[in-house]
Design a protein around this motif. Structure first.
Motif, PDB file in Angstrom:
ATOM      1  N   GLY A   1       0.804  -1.225   0.000  1.00  0.00           N
ATOM      2  CA  GLY A   1       0.000   0.000   0.000  1.00  0.00           C
ATOM      3  C   GLY A   1       0.836   1.274   0.000  1.00  0.00           C
ATOM      4  O   GLY A   1       0.281   2.369   0.007  1.00  0.00           O
ATOM      5  N   ASP A   2       2.153   1.122  -0.016  1.00  0.00           N
ATOM      6  CA  ASP A   2       3.050   2.276  -0.076  1.00  0.00           C
ATOM      7  C   ASP A   2       3.958   2.081  -1.304  1.00  0.00           C
ATOM      8  O   ASP A   2       5.149   1.792  -1.176  1.00  0.00           O
ATOM      9  N   PRO A   3       3.389   2.192  -2.514  1.00  0.00           N
ATOM     10  CA  PRO A   3       4.161   1.819  -3.704  1.00  0.00           C
ATOM     11  C   PRO A   3       5.431   2.636  -3.910  1.00  0.00           C
ATOM     12  O   PRO A   3       6.448   2.085  -4.356  1.00  0.00           O
ATOM     13  N   ASN A   4       5.400   3.925  -3.568  1.00  0.00           N
ATOM     14  CA  ASN A   4       6.624   4.716  -3.758  1.00  0.00           C
ATOM     15  C   ASN A   4       7.703   4.307  -2.761  1.00  0.00           C
ATOM     16  O   ASN A   4       8.878   4.199  -3.101  1.00  0.00           O
ATOM     17  N   GLY A   5       7.295   4.082  -1.513  1.00  0.00           N
ATOM     18  CA  GLY A   5       8.248   3.644  -0.491  1.00  0.00           C
ATOM     19  C   GLY A   5       8.816   2.273  -0.857  1.00  0.00           C
ATOM     20  O   GLY A   5      10.019   2.014  -0.711  1.00  0.00           O
ATOM     21  N   THR A   6       7.951   1.402  -1.358  1.00  0.00           N
ATOM     22  CA  THR A   6       8.394   0.061  -1.741  1.00  0.00           C
ATOM     23  C   THR A   6       9.353   0.148  -2.929  1.00  0.00           C
ATOM     24  O   THR A   6      10.355  -0.581  -2.990  1.00  0.00           O
ATOM     25  N   ALA A   7       9.073   1.059  -3.856  1.00  0.00           N
ATOM     26  CA  ALA A   7       9.971   1.230  -5.011  1.00  0.00           C
ATOM     27  C   ALA A   7      11.359   1.638  -4.526  1.00  0.00           C
ATOM     28  O   ALA A   7      12.377   1.143  -5.022  1.00  0.00           O
ATOM     29  N   GLU A   8      11.395   2.514  -3.533  1.00  0.00           N
ATOM     30  CA  GLU A   8      12.698   2.951  -3.000  1.00  0.00           C
ATOM     31  C   GLU A   8      13.442   1.781  -2.372  1.00  0.00           C
ATOM     32  O   GLU A   8      14.654   1.635  -2.539  1.00  0.00           O
ATOM     33  N   LEU A   9      12.705   0.953  -1.623  1.00  0.00           N
ATOM     34  CA  LEU A   9      13.354  -0.199  -0.977  1.00  0.00           C
ATOM     35  C   LEU A   9      13.871  -1.191  -2.015  1.00  0.00           C
ATOM     36  O   LEU A   9      14.971  -1.731  -1.878  1.00  0.00           O
TER      37      LEU A   9
ATOM     38  N   VAL B   1       7.321  12.260 -11.065  1.00  0.00           N
ATOM     39  CA  VAL B   1       6.222  11.772 -10.216  1.00  0.00           C
ATOM     40  C   VAL B   1       6.697  10.643  -9.296  1.00  0.00           C
ATOM     41  O   VAL B   1       6.303  10.559  -8.137  1.00  0.00           O
ATOM     42  N   ALA B   2       7.598   9.807  -9.839  1.00  0.00           N
ATOM     43  CA  ALA B   2       8.083   8.666  -9.050  1.00  0.00           C
ATOM     44  C   ALA B   2       8.890   9.120  -7.834  1.00  0.00           C
ATOM     45  O   ALA B   2       9.032   8.382  -6.868  1.00  0.00           O
ATOM     46  N   ASN B   3       9.423  10.340  -7.882  1.00  0.00           N
ATOM     47  CA  ASN B   3      10.257  10.787  -6.760  1.00  0.00           C
ATOM     48  C   ASN B   3       9.503  11.610  -5.725  1.00  0.00           C
ATOM     49  O   ASN B   3      10.094  12.044  -4.733  1.00  0.00           O
ATOM     50  N   VAL B   4       8.232  11.843  -5.977  1.00  0.00           N
ATOM     51  CA  VAL B   4       7.450  12.613  -4.998  1.00  0.00           C
ATOM     52  C   VAL B   4       7.053  11.689  -3.854  1.00  0.00           C
ATOM     53  O   VAL B   4       6.584  10.582  -4.074  1.00  0.00           O
ATOM     54  N   ARG B   5       7.326  12.122  -2.635  1.00  0.00           N
ATOM     55  CA  ARG B   5       6.908  11.332  -1.468  1.00  0.00           C
ATOM     56  C   ARG B   5       5.893  12.132  -0.677  1.00  0.00           C
ATOM     57  O   ARG B   5       6.058  13.322  -0.471  1.00  0.00           O
ATOM     58  N   TRP B   6       4.834  11.457  -0.274  1.00  0.00           N
ATOM     59  CA  TRP B   6       3.786  12.102   0.508  1.00  0.00           C
ATOM     60  C   TRP B   6       4.014  11.796   1.970  1.00  0.00           C
ATOM     61  O   TRP B   6       4.724  10.841   2.301  1.00  0.00           O
TER      62      TRP B   6
END
Ligand SMILES: Cc1ncc(C[n+]2csc(CCOP(=O)(O)OP(=O)(O)O)c2C)c(N)n1
Ligand code: SF4
Ligand SMILES: [Mg+2]
Lengths: 278, 225
Positions: free
Chosen positions: A180-188, B127-132
């Protein structure tokens, strides 16, 4: 002088194939797919330089949904295929996609030895605490009291702790993520790929069909309150005492990745090709 | 300057127009009928979009940075609705697929409007680098709210929650920012989102409410149930 034109960077969308996923609407694996593609784009990779290898299960369908090289292999054997590929083609970025059934049941032994061997791979397990594809049997990470038609009263078996097992077996990078945290998961995932050696990312990925209660995970997960450590014993203690909902890099070591010994009389994996030549 | 304004107006108009058109059309659309017995109704409660905890706005220092975040927010929302549309299409729920496709286009129009307004060919922040501050953008729909038998009414309920979250996000940002340009931009966006809320509410009023047995499937995929 003619300078060759630089190829345009590939966007996350460019890593998605034209095949539409057949996962149930709401399955966590959709977001994991988008985390894969975002991680590849973030790292500036190109589809022709990446191989996504998997076993069998809903989660293992991921290779088909990317534009990278893909190998949808045999149940539980994705790590063996991936290790062979990486040793034969060290230039490729090899990412392995698996599920808790594929990776911890039938593939459990491969998991231990892949950690121990420390080949430069990234192993992503979408853990939904159930066999989704085969309609809801308990897996090694299923809670002992999970009551269902297929496991009346629960299995009564203690759960497998994949992160601690990975540490004990020698994985060089251990992280927990949440679909549910796709951006955070992408970073990991990106950090796992960047880290040499065997990197293990366990993703809590809800199975909305057989474990609808996993929708609550989004209220339960939180960023790990402490920074990652390079002390495996400390990381193990933390993981064994947390509630399984801490997200982040939990361990990052400095072991040298496995390289096949190449010397006199030793063959490179690619040399084997000649033996199979017709 | 005036060109910027007029493009903004015209794109704004087209967002409104496409929403309004959809409101009218949906009145004609029939709901999927489930005729099976209530007893077999799914164990889960009806799809009720869960309002996620409010997120404080990330500190944005300039109007350009603010607009880049707004662009990311709209793009993320558009991509999510497109993903929902694909998923519904795959499960042969074509009516809901079409609705999600429409919602995706509306969000994309809003994102394009930001590019036009700023005179950007692409956003300066990927967009991929934006963190909320939370896990996803304040207008991104929650995938776990989907069901393969869901009806247009449910999809609109999901959209309404997200438009409200977006409106509240901009309102909060306008309140806490110290930058006058960001405040102005946030107020404008808040108004846009508030208008979307009203339009979706109107759309919902004209959309048939699902009956209590909407989840009943004569041939359920869950054999163990
Ligand atoms: C050798 C073999 N044994 C058993 C199966 C049946 N099988 C297919 S997928 C699966 C379990 C998948 O569970 P998991 O890895 O957790 O994936 P999920 O579907 O939950 O993502 C099993 C047992 C098989 N395909 N091959
Ligand atoms: S059965 Fe579960 S894991 Fe498989 S696609 Fe459906 S929700 Fe996902
Ligand atoms: Mg599973």
């Amino acid at each position: 002088m003619n300078t060759p034109a630089l190829a345009a960077p590939v966007t996350a969308q460019g890593f998605k194939s034209d095949y539409k996923p057949i996962w149930c609407p709401g399955c966590g694996d959709y977001s994991v797919l988008s985390s894969f593609t975002k991680a590849f784009a973030k790292l500036g990779l190109r589809p022709e330089n990446v191989a996504v290898v998997s076993g069998i299960g809903c989660s293992s369908r991921i290779p088909a949904y990317t534009t990278c090289y893909g190998f949808h292999g045999v149940h539980g054997r994705s790590l063996a295929a991936a290790a062979g590929l990486k040793l034969a083609r060290p230039d490729l970025t090899v990412v392995v996609a698996s599920g808790d059934g594929d990776g911890y049941s039938i593939g459990g032994n491969h998991f231990l030895h892949a950690c121990r061997r420390n080949v430069d791979l990234t192993y992503v397990v979408m853990d939904n605490h159930v066999y989704g594809m085969t309609k809801g049997q308990p897996s090694p990470t299923t809670e002992p009291d999970w009551d269902s038609k297929l496991s009346p009263g629960g299995t009564g078996l203690r759960t497998f702790n994949p992160l601690v097992i990975a540490l004990a077996a020698g994985a060089n990078f251990v992280a927990r993520a949440f679909a549910g945290d796709p951006n955070g998961t992408a970073e990991l995932i990106a950090e796992a790929i960047r880290t040499p050696g065997f990197s293990f990312v366990e993703i809590l990925s809800p199975c909305v069909t057989f474990r609808p209660e996993q929708r609550e995970w989004k209220q339960m997960v939180r960023p790990a309150s402490v920074k990652s450590t390079d002390d495996a014993a400390r990381a193990a203690r933390r993981i064994m005492t947390d509630d399984g909902m801490n997200i982040g890099v939990l361990y990052k070591g400095e072991r040298m990745p496995y390289q096949p010994p190449i010397g006199k009389g030793r063959k490179r994996p690619s040399d084997l090709e000649t033996e199979f030549a017709l | 300057m005036s060109t910027k304004k007029s493009t903004k107006k015209s794109t704004k108009k087209s967002v409104k127009k496409s929403l309004k058109k959809s409101v009218k059309k949906s009145a004609k659309q029939s709901s999927r009928k489930n005729t099976a017995k209530a007893a077999a109704a799914a164990k889960r409660k009806a799809v009720k979009p869960v309002a996620r905890p409010k997120r404080a706005a990330a500190p944005v220092a300039s109007n350009a940075e603010f607009m880049a975040h707004a662009y990311a927010m709209e793009t993320e929302a558009a991509e999510r609705y497109a993903e929902f549309a694909d998923s519904m299409e795959m499960h042969n729920n074509l009516e809901v697929a079409e609705l999600f496709r429409k919602l995706s286009r509306i969000e994309q129009l809003h994102a394009d409007q930001i590019l036009e307004q700023m005179g950007w060919r692409q956003s300066p922040i990927s967009v991929a680098n934006v963190r909320w501050e939370g896990t996803e953008g304040p207008e991104t729909a929650d995938p776990t709210e989907l069901h393969y038998l869901m009806q247009p009414y449910h999809a609109l309920q999901i959209a309404l929650v997200n438009e409200k979250r977006a409106r509240d996000f901009f309102a909060h940002l306008a309140k806490v920012t110290r930058d006058a340009g960001v405040r102005k931009g946030a107020r404008e966006m808040e108004e846009d989102e508030a208008e979307h809320v009203r339009l979706i509410e109107a759309w919902l009023k004209r959309t048939p409410k699902p009956d209590a047995n909407w989840k009943t499937d004569q041939d359920p995929p869950v054999l163990s149930d």
